[in-house]
Design a protein around this motif. Structure first.
Motif, short mmCIF file in Angstrom:
data_model
loop_
_atom_site.label_atom_id
_atom_site.label_comp_id
_atom_site.label_asym_id
_atom_site.label_seq_id
_atom_site.Cartn_x
_atom_site.Cartn_y
_atom_site.Cartn_z
N THR A 1 0.59 -1.12 0.14
CA THR A 1 0.25 0.00 0.01
C THR A 1 0.88 1.16 -0.10
OG1 THR A 1 -0.18 0.06 2.40
CG2 THR A 1 -1.90 -1.12 1.35
N SER A 2 2.37 1.41 -0.05
CA SER A 2 3.33 2.07 0.09
C SER A 2 4.21 1.92 -1.06
CB SER A 2 3.71 2.60 1.44
OG SER A 2 4.85 3.56 1.29
N TRP A 3 4.55 2.97 -2.02
CA TRP A 3 5.56 2.76 -2.92
C TRP A 3 6.42 3.64 -2.99
CZ3 TRP A 3 4.80 -1.71 -6.20
CH2 TRP A 3 3.75 -2.38 -6.02
N THR A 4 7.60 3.48 -2.72
CA THR A 4 8.93 4.18 -2.70
C THR A 4 9.57 4.37 -3.63
OG1 THR A 4 8.49 4.40 -0.22
CG2 THR A 4 10.75 5.40 -1.51
N PHE A 5 10.27 5.25 -4.71
CA PHE A 5 11.19 4.91 -5.75
C PHE A 5 12.31 5.57 -5.52
CE2 PHE A 5 6.94 4.24 -7.25
CZ PHE A 5 7.05 3.31 -8.40
N GLY A 6 13.48 4.90 -5.86
CA GLY A 6 14.80 5.35 -5.75
C GLY A 6 15.86 4.91 -6.70
N HIS A 7 17.08 5.41 -6.76
CA HIS A 7 18.06 4.97 -7.39
C HIS A 7 18.70 3.63 -6.90
CE1 HIS A 7 17.77 8.46 -9.98
NE2 HIS A 7 18.21 9.19 -8.97
N LYS A 8 18.60 3.12 -5.68
CA LYS A 8 19.26 2.20 -5.01
C LYS A 8 18.47 1.72 -3.92
CE LYS A 8 23.57 0.55 -2.98
NZ LYS A 8 25.20 1.23 -2.76
N VAL A 9 18.29 0.30 -3.43
CA VAL A 9 17.51 -0.21 -2.15
C VAL A 9 18.49 0.33 -1.20
CG1 VAL A 9 16.96 -2.12 -1.02
CG2 VAL A 9 16.41 -2.05 -3.62
N PRO A 10 17.88 0.77 -0.01
CA PRO A 10 18.39 1.30 1.11
C PRO A 10 19.17 0.01 1.81
CG PRO A 10 16.19 1.92 1.17
CD PRO A 10 16.49 1.22 0.01
N VAL A 11 20.52 0.47 2.12
CA VAL A 11 21.34 -0.38 2.89
C VAL A 11 22.23 0.18 4.04
CG1 VAL A 11 21.88 -2.18 0.82
CG2 VAL A 11 23.14 -0.05 1.33
N ASN A 12 22.16 -0.47 5.13
CA ASN A 12 23.08 0.05 6.39
C ASN A 12 24.45 0.28 5.93
OD1 ASN A 12 24.16 -2.29 6.85
ND2 ASN A 12 22.41 -2.54 8.70
N GLU A 13 25.34 0.59 7.06
CA GLU A 13 26.76 0.72 6.81
C GLU A 13 27.48 -0.57 6.79
OE1 GLU A 13 25.64 0.63 11.34
OE2 GLU A 13 25.11 1.66 9.47
N LEU A 14 26.85 -1.68 7.11
CA LEU A 14 27.36 -3.21 6.88
C LEU A 14 27.03 -3.61 5.58
CD1 LEU A 14 26.53 -4.40 10.39
CD2 LEU A 14 28.74 -3.71 9.59
N GLY A 15 26.30 -2.84 4.65
CA GLY A 15 25.76 -3.31 3.50
C GLY A 15 24.43 -4.12 3.54
N LYS A 16 23.78 -4.20 4.44
CA LYS A 16 22.75 -4.99 4.63
C LYS A 16 21.48 -4.15 4.30
CE LYS A 16 24.40 -8.53 8.07
NZ LYS A 16 23.77 -9.09 9.40
N GLN A 17 20.34 -5.05 3.81
CA GLN A 17 19.09 -3.88 3.41
C GLN A 17 18.73 -3.31 4.73
OE1 GLN A 17 15.80 -5.61 1.43
NE2 GLN A 17 17.02 -6.12 -0.44
N ALA A 18 18.35 -2.10 4.61
CA ALA A 18 17.77 -1.36 5.73
C ALA A 18 16.39 -0.80 5.40
CB ALA A 18 18.67 0.16 5.88
N ASP A 19 15.63 -0.41 6.63
CA ASP A 19 14.28 -0.04 6.30
C ASP A 19 14.35 1.35 5.74
OD1 ASP A 19 11.73 0.08 6.73
OD2 ASP A 19 11.64 0.12 8.74
N TRP A 20 13.15 1.66 5.13
CA TRP A 20 12.96 3.31 4.77
C TRP A 20 11.76 3.75 5.34
CZ3 TRP A 20 12.59 -1.21 2.11
CH2 TRP A 20 11.22 -1.45 1.34
N ARG A 21 11.37 5.08 5.29
CA ARG A 21 10.20 5.45 5.72
C ARG A 21 9.17 5.49 4.47
NH1 ARG A 21 10.29 11.19 8.36
NH2 ARG A 21 11.67 9.97 10.03
N ALA A 22 7.86 5.02 4.81
CA ALA A 22 7.02 4.66 4.01
C ALA A 22 6.18 6.03 3.52
CB ALA A 22 5.72 3.61 4.53
#
Length: 201
Positions: free
Chosen positions: A180-201
């Protein structure tokens, strides 16, 4: 340029699987041992090994259960509590194991089991999507799934693309699977360790 290690130096890696070739290269450069730690944010450390050719040794405060991807340990009151692991586990014996592959953990959406990994795989087949991530919303965002989309370059404007993807996804996903929420960006968010991170809907 290779910089050799001084004598009797050990290494530790625990943020995710470390490629075997990197460990071998470090050892050829003088590293004595590389300790690999297996675990997660939810469980803490579960097991360790110092040879990537062997399985992990279960830490003493954990016990194997009859369920492949579950362990148990005693809490502060002495009661046994069970914990789910994020991987399918291949047990060699009662205390030695190898993680085989990630589980597809279901989450509850409106009382129905939904698999974010399945939703992500379906969205990734859209011709205008080059990468994506799917998560359940944070409590302050809602109770459904949210999607982060990395569109192919030179595609439609974001508003047009979102409308197109929503219509396409609705034909392939159940109502409970539909983000029900769609966010668009140039790169899937990751943290400083390179793991996928959350984003604000």
């Amino acid at each position: 340029m290779k910089v050799p290690f001084i004598k009797d130096i050990n290494g530790v890696t625990s943020t995710g699987p470390c490629p075997a070739e990197i460990i071998d290269e470090l050892k050829s450069n003088g590293l004595k041992l590389m300790y690999e730690i297996y675990g997660s944010s939810e469980t803490g450390d579960v097991g360790f090994r110092n040879d990537h050719k062997n399985g992990y040794t279960l830490l003493r405060h954990w016990e194997k259960t009859d369920q492949n991807s579950q362990l148990k340990r005693k809490n502060a009151t002495g009661e046994h509590m069970e914990y789910s692991l994020q991987d399918i586990i291949d047990w060699h014996d009662e205390t030695t194991f190898t993680p085989k592959r990630r589980t597809d953990n279901a989450i509850q959406i409106a009382g129905v089991n939904v698999y974010p990994s399945r939703v992500m795989k379906i969205l990734a087949t859209h011709p205008d999507i080059v990468d994506c991530a799917v998560r359940i919303m944070q409590p302050n965002e809602g109770t459904r799934l949210k999607a982060f989309i990395v569109p192919a370059t030179g595609r439609k404007k974001t508003s047009q693309l979102e409308s197109s993807i929503r219509k396409w996804a609705k034909e392939r996903l159940s109502p409970n699977e539909m983000p029900t929420s769609w966010t668009f960006g140039h790169k899937v968010p990751v943290n400083e360790l390179g793991k996928q991170a959350d984003w604000r809907a």
